[in-house]
Structures are given as C-alpha cells and as structure tokens.
Write an enzyme that holds these catalytic residues in place. Sequence first.
Site, short mmCIF file in Angstrom:
data_model
loop_
_atom_site.label_atom_id
_atom_site.label_comp_id
_atom_site.label_asym_id
_atom_site.label_seq_id
_atom_site.Cartn_x
_atom_site.Cartn_y
_atom_site.Cartn_z
N SER A 186 -45.07 -19.35 30.53
CA SER A 186 -45.47 -18.10 31.18
C SER A 186 -46.60 -17.37 30.46
O SER A 186 -47.30 -16.58 31.05
CB SER A 186 -44.27 -17.17 31.29
N HIS A 214 -42.04 -20.77 36.73
CA HIS A 214 -43.43 -20.53 37.14
C HIS A 214 -44.03 -21.72 37.89
O HIS A 214 -45.19 -21.67 38.29
CB HIS A 214 -44.30 -20.21 35.91
N LYS A 245 -40.65 -15.28 41.84
CA LYS A 245 -42.08 -15.57 41.71
C LYS A 245 -42.59 -16.15 43.04
O LYS A 245 -42.84 -15.39 43.97
CB LYS A 245 -42.29 -16.47 40.49
#
Lengths: 391, 85
Positions: A186, A214, A245
């Site tokens: 990240s 992610h 996300k």
Amino acid sequence: MGIFDKFSKLAAQLNQVRALFGGFNVVIEKIISPTEAIVNGQKVILAGTNNYLGLTFDKACIEAACAAIRAEGTGTTGSRMANGTYHSHVALEQELSEFFGRRATIVFTTGYAANLGVLSTLVGRDDLVLLDADCHASIYDGTRLGGVPVYRFRHNDVEDLEKKLRRLREKNPSANILIVVEGLYSMLGDRAPLADIAHLKEKYGAYLLVDEAHSLGVLGEKGRGLAEEAGVEDKVDFIVGTFSKSLASIGGYCTSNYEELELLRYASRPYVFTASLSPANIAAARAALRIIRERPELKERLWQNAYQLYGRLKELGFELGPEPSPIVAVRFRQPEKALKTWYGLLERGVYVNMVLPPATPGGEALLRASVSAAHTPAQIAAISEAFAALA
Amino acid sequence: MRREEIFETVREILAEVLNRPVEITPETRFEKDLEVDSLRAMEILAAVEDRFDITVPINVLNEIRTVGDLVKEIEKLMEGDHGHL
C-alpha cells in the site's frame, strides 16, 4: 504525570505543523463524485482514495444499496454468530467463492477485522508466522492478538525469506509455518515476487497467505489479484481482502480451498464479537463484484491512468516507487518537504495522501497518489501539472 | 559460543551499523544511551541474525532494551531454547 503525557512529543509535532499550515486534517466538506470534492471551500481532484475502479457513485451499486436498506433495514444490530447473518451475507460469501474458484469464504465487518480475525485464530502457539516487513498494520496486529511467534523478512527479499525459512524449518521440522505477503504494497505500490515466494512455500512445506486488499480488481486478467497475475493461485492457501477499495463499500473477507476455514467462524473473536455488515454495504459490494466481472474495461482505464501519472511524475524528476501501479508514491527524504508539497498540491486543487514516519517503510515521507478508473485524462494531466508547479 | 564472544561480536555489529566506535557494557541501553532508532534497530537485528545464524522473533523486541538483554536472547536462540523452538 497525566494519562496523556505520553503523547507530548506527538502534540509538539502537531503544533509545529499547525503553526506552518493550520493543520492537516482534511475534512471532505462535500463529496461531488469519485474524483472530486470540496475541501477548505475549494473544489479539489481526489487523487488519494483507493477508489480504484471509481464505483462509489456507480448507479447499479447505489440502487442495490438503497434497495437493501428499504428491504432489510439500516443495520443488522447483531453478530454473524447470532442474529447478524442474513441471506445476503451468505450470498456474498458464495459469490466470492465462485469468483476466486475456492471452496470457502468468510466475510468480516472490515478489511482490518479480516486480517485480525484470520491471523489471530488460524495461527496457534505451536505455529510460526513469517511476514514481509512492510506488511500492513492489521497483519501485525492480528498476530499480536494471537500471541504467536512472529518473524519477518526484508521487504520483497526472496533470499532473506529463504534464509529464514531454512533456519526455522531446521529447528522446527514439523511446525506449521505461515508466510504472509501482500499483492500490492500500500505504501510504494510494488508487487510481491509471488512466483518465487510460492516456490519457497512448497520447498519448505509452509502455508501462504496473500493480502490482496489493493490488488482485487486491479491485477490479473479476471481481477482476482496478484495470485492470478503470477499464475500461482493453486499455491496460495489463503487470500484476504477488503471491500473498501475496488469494491467501493466496506468489509473484508478470507477465501481458501480449505473447507476447514469454516471453523474459524466459531473461534475468531473479531468475527464473533462485532456486529455484521449492514445490508447496504453487502449489497454494494455484491453489485461491485458483478461489475468487476462484467466491465474489464475499468481495469484497462485504471492502468492507462496509472502509467500516465507515473510516467509524467518520473519525467519531472520525482523519486517514485519501484514500478508503475495505481498507487503512485512520491518519496521525500525530508518530511518537511513532503508537508510543503502536500499543502501546495491542496492549494492547487489536488488531494493526495500524506504518509509520515513511522507509518512509512525506511523512515522517509511519502505523498501517496492513487489513481482511479474514474479519473479523466484531463484530471490526470491536472494532477501532473500541480506536481510540476512544485517540482 | 561463550557469552563474552557473543558480547564482543555484538559490539562489532553495533560499531558497523552505527558507523562509529562504541563503548558498551551489558547495561548500555540501545535507545537512551546509543540513540538507536527503529530503523537502526532493524539493521542491527538483521546483522545479528546473519552473524549468529538465528532468527529473532519480533515478539521479544520490546523486551530487549540493553546490550545484556540482546546477548541473553542470542544465547537462548543459539541453544534452541526459546519456547517451542
């Protein structure tokens, strides 16, 4: 000695920043779209949101969430183990299992809780955890909650991982060893060398958990993450991820080919002792998961934007993360310079994340831009121009 | 390896990582006396692991405050006498 005295150093640092810039707690006064908001009375481009596919305002996701609220109410007011498992929670778990091609999936209330819930329970006192030094705080916290022996290897350093595996295996011939890495890290947006890690996992008879927080919807032809992209899904025992996300909701999950994963539901404190996800969050995540399957062009657009921003910032001479990805990290050796640039960007109508030590690897400061499929080429150009003015 | 030898090797590692000669006793504190920050601590740990061919669990790091603490931990790990190890 007051109970807050331990924060005196932090308070002094905050005061220093406030004196310079009047603080750095951003309040989104009005959110306009996945890529625009009003901050300090001014319209800004959002370039630090993890909203990779830009689905927070997607019509289908909004309709699904609204319908779920009307049909099932605003909250479940209960644990998954009590009254908090609705049909839709189970349906999402089945859809995730199908998406990943795995036998069992557990949905948690946040991504943080997913790592906490899995790592604190899966690994027992006779097992060992070996994690990448740059792993997310939730991974560290999960192992801490479990009170298990934790070892770490240097970030993305396969040689160091093997050295540690060899030593631990020699001393513990029959122990379960769980290796934990992330798909996309990240902070710097770099991938784990997953094919090599999967090979070592087999060689030393360990288990492998990959946090794809992610990388879901970002990597792999079908958007299943780095394990898919690297062609090693059959060697990855557990995948943990989040809905907050690419899936534009909130929540987390763990999926595995081990049917025994189901047992964690009865033993995992972060699963049992919290209320389950609200129906709206579940419905939005389900709708977004369908979109990942049906609209691969979003991922294409995301990567075009990522390459464009990374390339332009590199041209401008900024020191960036090691490879282009939707997380474009600009590195500063001096935290003060990062602060000034961050504030300058905000004045020029661009919001990025600022990350200061100790949250960063290597003690440097980062301005962490993240791009979205929803950014237009003009917005990416505007973000680049704001950086150019401060280079 | 005797405790004195471990102590001497630790002194060498500290001098290398901190890039200066160091005067240490078992009571020397890493943070307060040597001004070792978390980054340097990682480097020291990596060097200790390589030199002694051990792997130090991060769980014990909070307990290691002095050079003496570290030497004792290295001794334990080399003997393979660390909990389940």
